[in-house]
Design a protein around this motif. Structure first.
Motif, PDB file in Angstrom:
ATOM      1  N   THR A 199      31.696  30.974  40.021  1.00 20.81           N
ATOM      2  CA  THR A 199      33.038  31.439  39.641  1.00 20.81           C
ATOM      3  C   THR A 199      33.808  31.970  40.844  1.00 20.81           C
ATOM      4  O   THR A 199      34.941  32.412  40.700  1.00 20.81           O
ATOM      5  CB  THR A 199      32.965  32.549  38.569  1.00 20.81           C
ATOM      6  OG1 THR A 199      32.359  33.718  39.140  1.00 20.81           O
ATOM      7  CG2 THR A 199      32.216  32.096  37.328  1.00 20.81           C
ATOM      8  N   SER A 200      33.192  31.940  42.011  1.00 24.69           N
ATOM      9  CA  SER A 200      33.785  32.463  43.252  1.00 24.69           C
ATOM     10  C   SER A 200      34.093  33.956  43.167  1.00 24.69           C
ATOM     11  O   SER A 200      35.062  34.439  43.733  1.00 24.69           O
ATOM     12  CB  SER A 200      35.050  31.690  43.624  1.00 24.69           C
ATOM     13  OG  SER A 200      34.733  30.342  43.846  1.00 24.69           O
ATOM     14  N   THR A 201      33.268  34.681  42.424  1.00 28.74           N
ATOM     15  CA  THR A 201      33.382  36.131  42.350  1.00 28.74           C
ATOM     16  C   THR A 201      32.094  36.744  42.893  1.00 28.74           C
ATOM     17  O   THR A 201      31.116  36.028  43.129  1.00 28.74           O
ATOM     18  CB  THR A 201      33.631  36.610  40.901  1.00 28.74           C
ATOM     19  OG1 THR A 201      32.517  36.242  40.087  1.00 28.74           O
ATOM     20  CG2 THR A 201      34.916  36.032  40.338  1.00 28.74           C
ATOM     21  N   ARG A 202      32.102  38.034  43.061  1.00 28.46           N
ATOM     22  CA  ARG A 202      30.952  38.738  43.628  1.00 28.46           C
ATOM     23  C   ARG A 202      30.053  39.320  42.550  1.00 28.46           C
ATOM     24  O   ARG A 202      30.518  39.668  41.471  1.00 28.46           O
ATOM     25  CB  ARG A 202      31.426  39.876  44.516  1.00 28.46           C
ATOM     26  CG  ARG A 202      32.088  39.398  45.762  1.00 28.46           C
ATOM     27  CD  ARG A 202      32.432  40.610  46.611  1.00 28.46           C
ATOM     28  NE  ARG A 202      32.816  40.185  47.921  1.00 28.46           N
ATOM     29  CZ  ARG A 202      31.979  40.091  48.952  1.00 28.46           C
ATOM     30  NH1 ARG A 202      30.731  40.417  48.812  1.00 28.46           N
ATOM     31  NH2 ARG A 202      32.412  39.695  50.126  1.00 28.46           N
ATOM     32  N   LEU A 203      28.793  39.464  42.904  1.00 31.35           N
ATOM     33  CA  LEU A 203      27.831  40.168  42.069  1.00 31.35           C
ATOM     34  C   LEU A 203      27.529  41.490  42.769  1.00 31.35           C
ATOM     35  O   LEU A 203      27.027  41.510  43.894  1.00 31.35           O
ATOM     36  CB  LEU A 203      26.544  39.359  41.896  1.00 31.35           C
ATOM     37  CG  LEU A 203      25.409  40.057  41.152  1.00 31.35           C
ATOM     38  CD1 LEU A 203      25.832  40.450  39.743  1.00 31.35           C
ATOM     39  CD2 LEU A 203      24.177  39.164  41.118  1.00 31.35           C
ATOM     40  N   LEU A 204      27.877  42.597  42.118  1.00 31.15           N
ATOM     41  CA  LEU A 204      27.659  43.932  42.666  1.00 31.15           C
ATOM     42  C   LEU A 204      26.514  44.590  41.911  1.00 31.15           C
ATOM     43  O   LEU A 204      26.515  44.616  40.678  1.00 31.15           O
ATOM     44  CB  LEU A 204      28.928  44.770  42.524  1.00 31.15           C
ATOM     45  CG  LEU A 204      30.195  44.130  43.093  1.00 31.15           C
ATOM     46  CD1 LEU A 204      31.422  44.920  42.670  1.00 31.15           C
ATOM     47  CD2 LEU A 204      30.096  44.040  44.594  1.00 31.15           C
TER      48      LEU A 204
END
Length: 138
Positions: free
Chosen positions: A106-111
């Motif tokens: 999804t082109s997002t980050r996993l924090l």
């Protein structure tokens, strides 16, 4: 995960993230504590917690309804990423790896709020953060 700054030098204020929990055992108080943990992390890092998706089914499937909801939310414009209390919330090793790939797609980050970082003085068991006791209900 790299040590890149989360919000500093970014063109947007308070980027939106969505939480994801796997909460099979424990009561409402435990679930509330996990949500509070995510909210506090977001507050400290100047993130907006847009919502929390919770899996409550003990049956582990990669595309559970809560996880599908999370992936759909990550498609929203200006979404920065997902926040989880620990990687174990994504599921067992094989399912967790697939879920990490789907989040990355999804082109997002996993924090991750709590990561395993061993210290020289003590070596906690795998999956347990230094100074924290393992809990069976997370």
């Amino acid at each position: 995960m790299d040590d890149e700054l989360i919000t500093e030098r970014r063109p947007i204020a308070f980027p939106q993230v969505f939480g994801y929990l796997r909460h099979i055992t424990g009561g409402l108080a435990r679930h509330a504590a996990l949500v509070d943990c995510l909210a506090e992390y977001c507050r400290r890092h100047e993130l907006t917690l847009g919502g929390v998706f919770t899996d409550r089914d003990a049956t582990m499937v990669i595309r559970s309804s809560a996880f599908v909801g999370l992936v759909d939310a990550l498609q929203l414009p200006d979404t920065y990423g997902t926040v989880v209390p620990a990687l174990s919330h994504l599921g067992p090793k094989s399912i967790g790896a697939e879920r990490r790939q789907q989040i990355a797609a999804t082109s997002t980050r996993l924090l991750v709020v709590r990561t395993f970082t061993p210290t020289r003085d003590s070596e906690p068991s795998p999956g347990t953060s230094a100074g924290l006791q393992p809990r069976r209900d997370t």
